[in-house]
Motif scaffolding. Structure first.
Motif, PDB file in Angstrom:
ATOM      1  N   VAL A   1      -0.952   4.912   7.976  1.00 27.92           N
ATOM      2  CA  VAL A   1      -0.269   5.836   6.984  1.00 27.92           C
ATOM      3  C   VAL A   1      -0.244   7.016   7.042  1.00 27.92           C
TER       4      VAL A   1
ATOM      5  N   TYR B   1      -4.607  15.411   1.175  1.00 27.97           N
ATOM      6  CA  TYR B   1      -4.222  14.072   0.545  1.00 27.97           C
ATOM      7  C   TYR B   1      -4.507  13.329   0.697  1.00 27.97           C
ATOM      8  N   PHE B   2      -5.915  12.859   1.698  1.00 24.76           N
ATOM      9  CA  PHE B   2      -6.592  11.667   2.302  1.00 24.76           C
ATOM     10  C   PHE B   2      -7.425  11.730   1.503  1.00 24.76           C
TER      11      PHE B   2
ATOM     12  N   LEU C   1       0.898  -0.681  -0.486  1.00 22.09           N
ATOM     13  CA  LEU C   1      -0.144   0.077   0.154  1.00 22.09           C
ATOM     14  C   LEU C   1       0.973   1.394   0.302  1.00 22.09           C
TER      15      LEU C   1
ATOM     16  N   LYS D   1      -8.456   6.766  -1.645  1.00 21.51           N
ATOM     17  CA  LYS D   1      -7.183   7.139  -1.089  1.00 21.51           C
ATOM     18  C   LYS D   1      -7.776   6.481   0.398  1.00 21.51           C
TER      19      LYS D   1
ATOM     20  N   ARG E   1      -8.285   3.014  -0.080  1.00 21.62           N
ATOM     21  CA  ARG E   1      -7.868   2.084  -0.733  1.00 21.62           C
ATOM     22  C   ARG E   1      -7.174   1.794   0.558  1.00 21.62           C
ATOM     23  N   ILE E   2      -6.805   2.548   1.470  1.00 27.08           N
ATOM     24  CA  ILE E   2      -5.809   2.037   2.296  1.00 27.08           C
ATOM     25  C   ILE E   2      -7.146   1.163   3.547  1.00 27.08           C
TER      26      ILE E   2
ATOM     27  N   GLU F   1       2.553   2.083  -3.311  1.00 24.28           N
ATOM     28  CA  GLU F   1       1.328   2.321  -4.158  1.00 24.28           C
ATOM     29  C   GLU F   1       1.620   3.813  -4.215  1.00 24.28           C
ATOM     30  N   LEU F   2       1.019   4.355  -2.559  1.00 24.76           N
ATOM     31  CA  LEU F   2       0.371   5.519  -2.811  1.00 24.76           C
ATOM     32  C   LEU F   2       1.656   7.052  -2.280  1.00 24.76           C
ATOM     33  N   GLN F   3       2.917   5.696  -2.580  1.00 28.87           N
ATOM     34  CA  GLN F   3       4.040   6.981  -2.173  1.00 28.87           C
ATOM     35  C   GLN F   3       4.660   7.608  -0.649  1.00 28.87           C
ATOM     36  N   THR F   4       4.185   6.674   0.679  1.00 28.80           N
ATOM     37  CA  THR F   4       4.260   7.602   1.893  1.00 28.80           C
ATOM     38  C   THR F   4       4.727   6.706   2.601  1.00 28.80           C
TER      39      THR F   4
END
Length: 262
Positions: free
Chosen positions: A227, A236-237, A105, A241, A244-245, A108-111
């Motif tokens: 996340v 961002y959230f 995850l 997203k 997906r989380i 994918e989210l780059q965080t």
């Protein structure tokens, strides 16, 4: 020079269709009455005709995967299925599975994100995974998070019995972290409704988080996934997203053996 045909890239591995259909038949036995399933129910849930379903069931009965009650005619999972299930459970490592899904995850989210469990001093970070967004914080593996005010803590308050969390709340309040019981109850109701918890800088200034629960085969909270993002990034959230989380946590739970919400 003659041309050479290049085979098409196949998106799914080649498989034996009858085995896949058989798996649908076995799964159908989990979807009906605990006392067993009638032939018509198996056919309906597996998308087969009664004659097709009957042939698969007969084969599974012969192999010991399915049993049929002589008096009612109902079908249920057999001793071999039970043995296979127990063997699979014995090899499960819930934290390894949850970590793998969280890593995917975050990639994918780059965080950045973290995995937490209940420890001797409350919610405890056991995995810290750096991602694409640089985040500066004093949190690390071994850090404990407050039950009051953190998204991780909200999940433990929601999904753990009060006898487990009350002493920790009292310790936090003795140290000056005080949120009224009425407000905690509202937060628990919100988490139950939404399926996740979120914070914006209330634990670590400048840091926002969305946390989701990972359940085990007994529908107990096995861990929490969080996340992280910078709190100033208000967009961002997004709903996409967060969805997906939540999906990542659901897939991790199912891989551990979670039967699903009731």
């Amino acid at each position: 020079m003659s041309s050479v045909d290049i085979p098409e890239v196949v998106s799914q591995r080649k498989s034996i269709q009858s085995v896949e259909i058989g798996a649908r038949v076995l799964l159908s036995l989990l979807k009906t009455d605990p006392g067993g399933s009638f032939l018509r129910d198996v056919a309906s849930h597996s998308g087969l005709s009664r004659s097709q379903a009957h042939r698969y069931l007969l084969a599974f009965v012969n192999a010991g995967m399915v049993e049929q009650d002589a008096s009612s005619g109902r079908y249920s999972l057999g001793t071999l299925a039970v043995r296979l299930g127990l063997a699979a459970i014995a090899t499960l490592d819930p934290l390894r599975i949850a970590t793998r899904h969280l890593e995917g995850l975050l990639n994918e989210l780059q965080t950045t994100g973290l995995l937490s469990v209940w420890g001797d001093y409350g919610p405890t970070v056991i995995r810290w995974i750096d991602g694409g967004i640089p985040l500066f914080t004093s949190m690390h593996v071994g850090s404990t998070l407050p039950l009051q005010g953190s998204s991780t803590g909200s999940l433990f308050l929601t999904h753990c019995p009060p006898a487990q969390t009350r002493e920790r709340i009292e310790r936090e309040r003795a140290k000056g972290i005080i949120i009224k019981d009425a407000d905690l109850s509202k937060e628990i109701q919100s988490v139950r409704k939404l399926g996740y918890a979120r914070t914006y800088g209330s634990v670590v200034p400048g840091l926002a988080a969305v946390s989701v629960p990972v359940f085990d085969s007994q529908n107990r909270l096995a861990a929490t996934m969080s996340v992280l993002a910078r709190s100033q990034d208000k967009t961002y959230f997004s709903e996409a997203k967060i969805a997906r989380i939540m999906e990542a946590a659901r897939l991790a739970s199912e891989a551990i053996g979670w039967p699903g919400s009731t």
